[in-house]
Design a protein around this motif. Sequence first.
Motif, mmCIF file in Angstrom:
data_model
loop_
_atom_site.group_PDB
_atom_site.id
_atom_site.type_symbol
_atom_site.label_atom_id
_atom_site.label_comp_id
_atom_site.label_asym_id
_atom_site.label_seq_id
_atom_site.Cartn_x
_atom_site.Cartn_y
_atom_site.Cartn_z
ATOM 1 N N ARG A 1 1.049 44.663 23.554
ATOM 2 C CA ARG A 1 0.624 45.391 24.758
ATOM 3 C C ARG A 1 1.769 46.281 25.230
ATOM 4 N N PHE A 2 1.423 47.279 25.991
ATOM 5 C CA PHE A 2 2.399 48.184 26.573
ATOM 6 C C PHE A 2 3.191 48.913 25.489
ATOM 7 N N LEU A 3 2.506 49.743 24.728
ATOM 8 C CA LEU A 3 3.200 50.529 23.708
ATOM 9 C C LEU A 3 4.211 51.440 24.388
ATOM 10 N N PRO A 4 5.424 51.467 23.879
ATOM 11 C CA PRO A 4 6.465 52.296 24.499
ATOM 12 C C PRO A 4 6.238 53.777 24.200
ATOM 13 N N GLU A 5 6.883 54.616 24.997
ATOM 14 C CA GLU A 5 6.783 56.056 24.777
ATOM 15 C C GLU A 5 7.360 56.466 23.432
ATOM 16 N N LYS A 6 8.231 55.669 22.876
ATOM 17 C CA LYS A 6 8.907 56.041 21.635
ATOM 18 C C LYS A 6 8.125 55.650 20.385
ATOM 19 N N PHE A 7 6.853 55.284 20.521
ATOM 20 C CA PHE A 7 6.116 54.970 19.306
ATOM 21 C C PHE A 7 5.728 56.276 18.612
ATOM 22 N N SER A 8 5.500 56.182 17.315
ATOM 23 C CA SER A 8 5.189 57.357 16.514
ATOM 24 C C SER A 8 3.939 57.086 15.691
ATOM 25 N N LEU A 9 3.027 58.039 15.691
ATOM 26 C CA LEU A 9 1.804 57.903 14.913
ATOM 27 C C LEU A 9 1.522 59.231 14.228
ATOM 28 N N GLY A 10 1.445 59.188 12.914
ATOM 29 C CA GLY A 10 1.117 60.375 12.142
ATOM 30 C C GLY A 10 0.000 60.058 11.164
ATOM 31 N N ASN A 11 -0.942 60.975 11.033
ATOM 32 C CA ASN A 11 -2.029 60.810 10.076
ATOM 33 C C ASN A 11 -2.352 62.197 9.536
ATOM 34 N N LYS A 12 -1.585 62.605 8.542
ATOM 35 C CA LYS A 12 -1.786 63.944 7.994
ATOM 36 C C LYS A 12 -2.574 63.852 6.694
ATOM 37 N N THR A 13 -3.136 64.978 6.300
ATOM 38 C CA THR A 13 -3.905 65.014 5.064
ATOM 39 C C THR A 13 -3.127 65.746 3.983
ATOM 40 N N ALA A 14 -3.420 65.365 2.751
ATOM 41 C CA ALA A 14 -2.823 66.015 1.588
ATOM 42 C C ALA A 14 -3.870 65.983 0.475
ATOM 43 N N ILE A 15 -3.705 66.845 -0.486
ATOM 44 C CA ILE A 15 -4.585 66.862 -1.654
ATOM 45 C C ILE A 15 -3.789 66.335 -2.841
ATOM 46 N N LYS A 16 -4.291 65.255 -3.460
ATOM 47 C CA LYS A 16 -3.672 64.682 -4.653
ATOM 48 C C LYS A 16 -4.752 64.556 -5.722
ATOM 49 N N ASN A 17 -4.494 65.181 -6.858
ATOM 50 C CA ASN A 17 -5.457 65.169 -7.970
ATOM 51 C C ASN A 17 -6.841 65.639 -7.530
ATOM 52 N N GLY A 18 -6.876 66.627 -6.654
ATOM 53 C CA GLY A 18 -8.141 67.194 -6.202
ATOM 54 C C GLY A 18 -8.864 66.361 -5.163
ATOM 55 N N THR A 19 -8.238 65.296 -4.661
ATOM 56 C CA THR A 19 -8.863 64.417 -3.678
ATOM 57 C C THR A 19 -8.073 64.454 -2.382
ATOM 58 N N ARG A 20 -8.796 64.486 -1.263
ATOM 59 C CA ARG A 20 -8.138 64.462 0.046
ATOM 60 C C ARG A 20 -7.622 63.051 0.314
ATOM 61 N N ILE A 21 -6.360 62.970 0.693
ATOM 62 C CA ILE A 21 -5.695 61.710 0.999
ATOM 63 C C ILE A 21 -5.200 61.782 2.445
ATOM 64 N N TYR A 22 -5.376 60.696 3.179
ATOM 65 C CA TYR A 22 -4.872 60.589 4.545
ATOM 66 C C TYR A 22 -3.606 59.738 4.503
ATOM 67 N N GLN A 23 -2.508 60.319 4.946
ATOM 68 C CA GLN A 23 -1.211 59.646 4.926
ATOM 69 C C GLN A 23 -0.886 59.152 6.333
ATOM 70 N N THR A 24 -1.023 57.853 6.514
ATOM 71 C CA THR A 24 -0.805 57.238 7.827
ATOM 72 C C THR A 24 0.599 56.664 7.907
ATOM 73 N N ASP A 25 1.248 56.919 9.033
ATOM 74 C CA ASP A 25 2.584 56.388 9.292
ATOM 75 C C ASP A 25 2.650 56.055 10.782
ATOM 76 N N PHE A 26 2.799 54.781 11.101
ATOM 77 C CA PHE A 26 2.819 54.305 12.484
ATOM 78 C C PHE A 26 4.064 53.453 12.677
ATOM 79 N N SER A 27 4.824 53.725 13.719
ATOM 80 C CA SER A 27 6.000 52.903 14.011
ATOM 81 C C SER A 27 6.191 52.788 15.516
ATOM 82 N N LEU A 28 6.800 51.678 15.909
ATOM 83 C CA LEU A 28 7.086 51.477 17.321
ATOM 84 C C LEU A 28 8.225 50.492 17.482
ATOM 85 N N PRO A 29 9.034 50.684 18.535
ATOM 86 C CA PRO A 29 10.075 49.706 18.816
ATOM 87 C C PRO A 29 9.481 48.521 19.554
#
Length: 180
Positions: free
Chosen positions: A57-85
């Motif tokens: 509970r109470f996620l700090p302001e310094k948390f990071s969430l990224g969910n970008k897309t990329a194409i690998k071998n002709g397929t769309r891939i979602y690259q998720t990266d989530f971190s928090l102190p």
Amino acid sequence: MIQNLCNVIDELNFDTFYKASIVEASQLPKFNHLTKDEEILGIINNLPEEFQAMIIRFLPEKFSLGNKTAIKNGTRIYQTDFSLPLVPQDANIQNLLETYNNKEVVVLITRHTHSYLYGTSEQPLLFTYDEMHAPSPIGLKGYNLSMSNDSYGAPKYFEGNEDDFPIVNRGLAFQLAGSL
């Protein structure tokens, strides 16, 4: 078609993530990004109390969430990266984090009006943590939690408040921020 979008950021309309529910993927029934939302909600909302899960509970302001897309071998891939102190440092918290370290998880991140599910039981996120030892007396001392992976599907978006997601209201396994 031109779409007019407006960023509305003010004190009355600022909905931020405030809670993360992390569930060990090996305990979940099989589901993926193609599974119907209603079925996924049924799985999430009916987790037994004995499941290995933690609610932060109470996620700090310094948390990071990224969910970008990329194409690998002709397929769309979602690259998720989530971190928090997570602070403070505590032997019980470190022991719990060690049970999750290098294990696969799914994460439900909650706002007041909706939630996002990152990862599935078939394409979970990898959980790791590091200790933080800031040299200054006022610096953060605790742990940095990280969860990441590539998947074929976008995160699942679920409308509703926390009453619609019983998992975020229960004391599953360990409520990390309850005593902080």
